[in-house]
Design an enzyme around this catalytic site. Sequence first.
Site, short mmCIF file in Angstrom:
data_model
loop_
_atom_site.label_atom_id
_atom_site.label_comp_id
_atom_site.label_asym_id
_atom_site.label_seq_id
_atom_site.Cartn_x
_atom_site.Cartn_y
_atom_site.Cartn_z
N LYS A 179 13.45 -15.59 -6.93
CA LYS A 179 13.85 -16.26 -5.69
C LYS A 179 12.85 -17.35 -5.33
O LYS A 179 11.68 -17.05 -5.11
CB LYS A 179 13.97 -15.24 -4.56
CG LYS A 179 15.00 -14.13 -4.85
CD LYS A 179 15.04 -13.08 -3.78
CE LYS A 179 13.77 -12.28 -3.70
NZ LYS A 179 13.88 -11.09 -2.81
N THR A 210 13.94 -15.38 9.59
CA THR A 210 14.41 -15.00 8.26
C THR A 210 13.98 -13.59 7.87
O THR A 210 13.97 -13.25 6.69
CB THR A 210 13.89 -16.00 7.22
OG1 THR A 210 12.45 -16.05 7.30
CG2 THR A 210 14.45 -17.39 7.45
N GLY A 212 14.02 -9.98 6.77
CA GLY A 212 15.02 -9.17 6.07
C GLY A 212 15.78 -9.89 4.98
O GLY A 212 16.70 -9.32 4.38
N GLY A 214 15.05 -10.71 1.82
CA GLY A 214 15.03 -10.09 0.50
C GLY A 214 15.84 -8.80 0.44
O GLY A 214 16.59 -8.58 -0.53
N CYS A 215 15.70 -7.96 1.44
CA CYS A 215 16.48 -6.72 1.50
C CYS A 215 17.97 -7.04 1.53
O CYS A 215 18.78 -6.40 0.85
CB CYS A 215 16.12 -5.92 2.75
SG CYS A 215 14.38 -5.54 2.95
#
Length: 266
Positions: A179, A210, A212, A214-215
Amino acid sequence: MRPAGQAPPRVLTVAGSDSGGGAGIQADLKTMLALGVHGMSVITAVTAQNSRGVQGAWELPVEAVRAQYRSVVDDIGVQAVKTGMLASAELVEAVAELVSGTDAPVVVDPVGVSKHGDPLLAASALDSVRTRLLPVATVATPNLDEVAQLTGSRVASEADLRPAAEAVLAYGPQWVLVKGGHLTGEAVDLLTDGDQEFWLRAPRHDNRHTHGTGCTLASAIASELAKGLAVPEAVTAAKEYVTGAIARGFALGAGIGPVDHGWRFR
């Protein structure tokens, strides 16, 4: 539309709890609901967490994690598993053993630090992630800090994404999604299995809220895999969903607010 009374695809998240509701188990379950699957959870750790950071974290005993996992998988069954915060080497190794014996795709989000820079994985657990967890991953989804933590590869530009992905693939996941959200310019990610490459681009939204991300992305990928999509299609759909969630992230508390998991409903 599925027939009334028929269960939707089932996805299990194995991760930590975020008391502020923006990341972790809470973000995973919100994402799963938004994408039309039935979310289930194995809680690995409890955090005291808000928009300003993580004030405390307590991991659960391995036997409690194993019991939750077996309870869900042996009775209800799963079509995909997503792993997040695993905290310690003991938890990483136990979860790796559990998912390796489950006939379902596994999305590994190798969570190392929180959005605020708070450590969520013991340094002693890094080798277990490399040697036990990544080899059983269908898709691994490291951000640039996690790539550096796991492989030593530093990504300063888009040109560095390919060697970074190769470094992660060397540990054995079937696919890796590096990412590039921490780079400047477009939000570009690289998905590859070592042979095929998919460059996923989206406009960068000027929004600091922003928490959260990645989860949410990893859970969205798991949700799309549970519906039967192939990895490239699942990741593409998940990227579209999380891009919309970032665009509509909102202020909450005094710090960094969460992405909007329900943006498609509003």
